[in-house]
Design a protein around this motif. Structure first.
Motif, PDB file in Angstrom:
ATOM      1  N   PHE A  47       0.828  -1.201   0.000  1.00  0.00           N
ATOM      2  CA  PHE A  47       0.000   0.000   0.000  1.00  0.00           C
ATOM      3  C   PHE A  47       0.867   1.256   0.000  1.00  0.00           C
ATOM      4  O   PHE A  47       0.496   2.277  -0.578  1.00  0.00           O
ATOM      5  CB  PHE A  47      -0.929  -0.004   1.217  1.00  0.00           C
ATOM      6  CG  PHE A  47      -1.973  -1.078   1.180  1.00  0.00           C
ATOM      7  CD1 PHE A  47      -2.812  -1.228   0.085  1.00  0.00           C
ATOM      8  CD2 PHE A  47      -2.140  -1.949   2.244  1.00  0.00           C
ATOM      9  CE1 PHE A  47      -3.782  -2.204   0.042  1.00  0.00           C
ATOM     10  CE2 PHE A  47      -3.105  -2.933   2.227  1.00  0.00           C
ATOM     11  CZ  PHE A  47      -3.932  -3.071   1.118  1.00  0.00           C
ATOM     12  N   ASP A  48       2.025   1.194   0.633  1.00  0.00           N
ATOM     13  CA  ASP A  48       2.902   2.364   0.706  1.00  0.00           C
ATOM     14  C   ASP A  48       3.519   2.703  -0.643  1.00  0.00           C
ATOM     15  O   ASP A  48       3.850   3.870  -0.897  1.00  0.00           O
ATOM     16  CB  ASP A  48       4.015   2.127   1.734  1.00  0.00           C
ATOM     17  CG  ASP A  48       3.500   2.110   3.168  1.00  0.00           C
ATOM     18  OD1 ASP A  48       2.433   2.710   3.415  1.00  0.00           O
ATOM     19  OD2 ASP A  48       4.151   1.497   4.023  1.00  0.00           O
ATOM     20  N   THR A  49       3.706   1.707  -1.501  1.00  0.00           N
ATOM     21  CA  THR A  49       4.308   1.997  -2.806  1.00  0.00           C
ATOM     22  C   THR A  49       3.266   2.406  -3.848  1.00  0.00           C
ATOM     23  O   THR A  49       3.628   2.749  -4.970  1.00  0.00           O
ATOM     24  CB  THR A  49       5.085   0.774  -3.331  1.00  0.00           C
ATOM     25  OG1 THR A  49       4.191  -0.327  -3.517  1.00  0.00           O
ATOM     26  CG2 THR A  49       6.202   0.391  -2.380  1.00  0.00           C
ATOM     27  N   TYR A  50       2.000   2.340  -3.496  1.00  0.00           N
ATOM     28  CA  TYR A  50       0.945   2.796  -4.398  1.00  0.00           C
ATOM     29  C   TYR A  50       0.786   4.306  -4.239  1.00  0.00           C
ATOM     30  O   TYR A  50       0.562   4.797  -3.131  1.00  0.00           O
ATOM     31  CB  TYR A  50      -0.375   2.095  -4.080  1.00  0.00           C
ATOM     32  CG  TYR A  50      -1.526   2.493  -4.982  1.00  0.00           C
ATOM     33  CD1 TYR A  50      -1.612   2.014  -6.280  1.00  0.00           C
ATOM     34  CD2 TYR A  50      -2.523   3.349  -4.527  1.00  0.00           C
ATOM     35  CE1 TYR A  50      -2.656   2.370  -7.107  1.00  0.00           C
ATOM     36  CE2 TYR A  50      -3.586   3.709  -5.341  1.00  0.00           C
ATOM     37  CZ  TYR A  50      -3.645   3.220  -6.637  1.00  0.00           C
ATOM     38  OH  TYR A  50      -4.698   3.582  -7.451  1.00  0.00           O
ATOM     39  N   GLU A  51       0.916   5.044  -5.312  1.00  0.00           N
ATOM     40  CA  GLU A  51       0.851   6.506  -5.277  1.00  0.00           C
ATOM     41  C   GLU A  51      -0.436   6.978  -5.946  1.00  0.00           C
ATOM     42  O   GLU A  51      -0.513   7.051  -7.177  1.00  0.00           O
ATOM     43  CB  GLU A  51       2.066   7.112  -5.965  1.00  0.00           C
ATOM     44  CG  GLU A  51       3.387   6.733  -5.313  1.00  0.00           C
ATOM     45  CD  GLU A  51       4.585   7.356  -6.007  1.00  0.00           C
ATOM     46  OE1 GLU A  51       4.372   8.134  -6.967  1.00  0.00           O
ATOM     47  OE2 GLU A  51       5.727   7.057  -5.608  1.00  0.00           O
ATOM     48  N   PRO A  52      -1.463   7.303  -5.155  1.00  0.00           N
ATOM     49  CA  PRO A  52      -2.731   7.752  -5.741  1.00  0.00           C
ATOM     50  C   PRO A  52      -2.549   9.056  -6.514  1.00  0.00           C
ATOM     51  O   PRO A  52      -1.767   9.930  -6.127  1.00  0.00           O
ATOM     52  CB  PRO A  52      -3.633   7.960  -4.517  1.00  0.00           C
ATOM     53  CG  PRO A  52      -2.983   7.202  -3.413  1.00  0.00           C
ATOM     54  CD  PRO A  52      -1.522   7.252  -3.687  1.00  0.00           C
ATOM     55  N   ASP A  53      -3.265   9.166  -7.607  1.00  0.00           N
ATOM     56  CA  ASP A  53      -3.284  10.399  -8.386  1.00  0.00           C
ATOM     57  C   ASP A  53      -4.169  11.406  -7.647  1.00  0.00           C
ATOM     58  O   ASP A  53      -5.359  11.140  -7.426  1.00  0.00           O
ATOM     59  CB  ASP A  53      -3.842  10.106  -9.772  1.00  0.00           C
ATOM     60  CG  ASP A  53      -3.802  11.308 -10.699  1.00  0.00           C
ATOM     61  OD1 ASP A  53      -3.663  12.447 -10.200  1.00  0.00           O
ATOM     62  OD2 ASP A  53      -3.914  11.110 -11.918  1.00  0.00           O
ATOM     63  N   PRO A  54      -3.635  12.567  -7.250  1.00  0.00           N
ATOM     64  CA  PRO A  54      -4.455  13.551  -6.523  1.00  0.00           C
ATOM     65  C   PRO A  54      -5.695  13.993  -7.293  1.00  0.00           C
ATOM     66  O   PRO A  54      -6.671  14.451  -6.694  1.00  0.00           O
ATOM     67  CB  PRO A  54      -3.488  14.716  -6.309  1.00  0.00           C
ATOM     68  CG  PRO A  54      -2.128  14.116  -6.415  1.00  0.00           C
ATOM     69  CD  PRO A  54      -2.246  13.009  -7.409  1.00  0.00           C
ATOM     70  N   ALA A  55      -5.652  13.856  -8.617  1.00  0.00           N
ATOM     71  CA  ALA A  55      -6.794  14.271  -9.439  1.00  0.00           C
ATOM     72  C   ALA A  55      -7.943  13.266  -9.385  1.00  0.00           C
ATOM     73  O   ALA A  55      -9.039  13.559  -9.861  1.00  0.00           O
ATOM     74  CB  ALA A  55      -6.351  14.477 -10.889  1.00  0.00           C
ATOM     75  N   HIS A  56      -7.702  12.109  -8.800  1.00  0.00           N
ATOM     76  CA  HIS A  56      -8.728  11.068  -8.754  1.00  0.00           C
ATOM     77  C   HIS A  56      -8.799  10.531  -7.329  1.00  0.00           C
ATOM     78  O   HIS A  56      -8.053   9.616  -6.951  1.00  0.00           O
ATOM     79  CB  HIS A  56      -8.424   9.953  -9.747  1.00  0.00           C
ATOM     80  CG  HIS A  56      -8.376  10.418 -11.170  1.00  0.00           C
ATOM     81  ND1 HIS A  56      -9.509  10.625 -11.928  1.00  0.00           N
ATOM     82  CD2 HIS A  56      -7.322  10.749 -11.962  1.00  0.00           C
ATOM     83  CE1 HIS A  56      -9.165  11.054 -13.129  1.00  0.00           C
ATOM     84  NE2 HIS A  56      -7.847  11.133 -13.177  1.00  0.00           N
ATOM     85  N   ALA A  57      -9.718  11.100  -6.544  1.00  0.00           N
ATOM     86  CA  ALA A  57      -9.814  10.771  -5.119  1.00  0.00           C
ATOM     87  C   ALA A  57     -10.132   9.302  -4.886  1.00  0.00           C
ATOM     88  O   ALA A  57      -9.774   8.740  -3.842  1.00  0.00           O
ATOM     89  CB  ALA A  57     -10.878  11.639  -4.453  1.00  0.00           C
ATOM     90  N   SER A  58     -10.771   8.644  -5.858  1.00  0.00           N
ATOM     91  CA  SER A  58     -11.149   7.245  -5.660  1.00  0.00           C
ATOM     92  C   SER A  58      -9.928   6.355  -5.464  1.00  0.00           C
ATOM     93  O   SER A  58     -10.018   5.323  -4.786  1.00  0.00           O
ATOM     94  CB  SER A  58     -11.983   6.745  -6.844  1.00  0.00           C
ATOM     95  OG  SER A  58     -11.231   6.800  -8.045  1.00  0.00           O
ATOM     96  N   GLN A  59      -8.796   6.723  -6.011  1.00  0.00           N
ATOM     97  CA  GLN A  59      -7.599   5.897  -5.858  1.00  0.00           C
ATOM     98  C   GLN A  59      -7.160   5.849  -4.391  1.00  0.00           C
ATOM     99  O   GLN A  59      -6.847   4.781  -3.853  1.00  0.00           O
ATOM    100  CB  GLN A  59      -6.475   6.421  -6.747  1.00  0.00           C
ATOM    101  CG  GLN A  59      -6.789   6.307  -8.233  1.00  0.00           C
ATOM    102  CD  GLN A  59      -5.608   6.682  -9.118  1.00  0.00           C
ATOM    103  OE1 GLN A  59      -4.474   6.800  -8.661  1.00  0.00           O
ATOM    104  NE2 GLN A  59      -5.869   6.869 -10.403  1.00  0.00           N
ATOM    105  N   ARG A  60      -7.143   6.995  -3.743  1.00  0.00           N
ATOM    106  CA  ARG A  60      -6.783   7.040  -2.326  1.00  0.00           C
ATOM    107  C   ARG A  60      -7.860   6.352  -1.492  1.00  0.00           C
ATOM    108  O   ARG A  60      -7.556   5.604  -0.548  1.00  0.00           O
ATOM    109  CB  ARG A  60      -6.615   8.492  -1.864  1.00  0.00           C
ATOM    110  CG  ARG A  60      -6.357   8.641  -0.361  1.00  0.00           C
ATOM    111  CD  ARG A  60      -6.289  10.104   0.037  1.00  0.00           C
ATOM    112  NE  ARG A  60      -7.434  10.856  -0.415  1.00  0.00           N
ATOM    113  CZ  ARG A  60      -8.628  10.831   0.157  1.00  0.00           C
ATOM    114  NH1 ARG A  60      -8.845  10.069   1.230  1.00  0.00           N
ATOM    115  NH2 ARG A  60      -9.620  11.553  -0.316  1.00  0.00           N
TER     116      ARG A  60
END
Length: 357
Positions: A47-60
């Protein structure tokens, strides 16, 4: 896990390159189950190496939800009577990651598996799990997977009625044993089977599958920004033989001979077929006009891709799969195989170029 590489076995091809067609691997049940782990590409992801795109809140949001699932599943389990088993079955989560290519579904699924712990998780693609049932039998598969805390199913897809009934029954029996399920797909669960077979005849099974899952939608762009190509990089036959024979761990086969051999090996053993193989050479590659043959080759391409084995190939340049195949119920499998084979042959062509340099 890999078996020792054979040295000039009977039936080996040019100058020490082995032939896959002389291999008839015997794979014990323990190995089939031990290989149900995240693919090599994602062996170190978390989970720590996954970098959510700030433009797409669903990723986080999906990453955080899966952290919660992992925490719940990593907690010690209790054993007891039928009351406790019923409670565990009722509370076992089932999550379904829906999203396009390159938004990190497989990364997150692998991270979930790593967080729960490899000894408590079975991880495989949809095809690998259906092949497992074929190899072990349904009851033995349920017993084996029923010992795990979580079963992860990557690339969930229903291509035919048999798979629909099989997977519906398998998930039902695993859930009854309190096993959690996590799956990825780019098709919503209620839409599985659409355009692939007479889905309306199996609507009850499809709806039962869909009802089991908490759907987690992941929005976003393909983070790899890749240009998907399905054109294999082909060389001449002499270049293939030279490139493969010059490398340790090379395997060299005529395409027709390999396709015939695959019919004699259960698909669950295709991974073992590649033990000790670091590059595969294929000569005489041409179009495939039988669907059963094509689907077996698709499974082999998946195992080559999982193991990062480059392919050096020669052929007539005709389309590998027919237009009917690419428009039919298994089209997603075929297009995935073409994309993966294009990537592997590109790597193979680079290896051949290095040899000439």
């Amino acid at each position: 896990m890999s078996a020792a590489r054979p040295v000039n076995p009977a039936g080996s091809s040019d100058r020490g390159a082995v032939s896959l067609t002389v291999r008839h691997p015997k794979v014990p049940t323990e190995r089939l189950l031990a290989e149900l782990v995240p693919p090599q590409h994602f062996a170190r992801e978390s989970f720590d190496t996954y970098e959510p795109d700030p433009a797409h809140a669903s990723q986080r949001e999906v990453r955080d939800r899966l952290r919660e699932v992992a925490d719940a599943l990593a907690a010690p389990t209790r054993t007891g009577g039928s009351w406790w088993r019923r409670r565990a079955a009722a509370s076992a989560p089932a999550v379904y990651l829906d999203g396009g290519f390159g938004v990190g579904k497989t990364h997150l699924l692998a991270a979930l598996a790593h967080a729960v712990g490899p000894e408590r998780v079975a991880y495989g693609t949809f095809v690998e799990l259906t092949n497992l049932v074929g190899a072990l039998g349904f009851a033995a598969t349920v017993d084996a997977l029923g010992e795990r805390r979580l079963v992860c199913i990557d690339e969930f897809e229903l291509d035919d009625p048999g798979d629909t009934v099989l997977m519906s029954r398998l998930l039902r029996e695993l859930a009854d044993r309190g096993v959690a399920i996590a799956a990825t797909s780019n098709t919503l669960p209620e839409s599985l089977g659409e355009g692939r077979f007479a889905a309306e005849d199996f609507l009850r099974e499809i709806q039962a599958l869909a009802a089991r899952f908490e759907v987690l939608r992941i929005d976003g762009e393909d983070h790899r920004h890749r240009v998907v190509t399905t054109d294999a990089a082909l060389l001449d036959a002499d270049a293939v033989r030279a490139a493969v024979s010059a490398r340790p761990g090379g395997a060299l086969d005529d395409f027709d001979a390999l396709l015939e051999h695959l019919a004699s090996v259960h698909p669950s053993r295709y991974g073992a077929l590649l033990d000790g193989v670091d590059v595969v050479g294929l000569t005489g590659v041409h179009g495939i006009d039988r669907q059963d043959v094509a689907l077996r080759f698709v499974v082999l391409v998946d195992r080559l891709y999982d193991r990062d084995v480059p392919v050096v190939a020669s052929g007539d340049g005709t389309d590998l799969f027919t237009a009917d195949m690419l428009a039919g119920g298994y089209r997603k499998k075929y297009f995935r195989a073409l994309s993966r084979l294009a990537a592997l042959t590109s790597q193979g062509a680079a290896l051949a170029a290095e040899r000439k340099a």
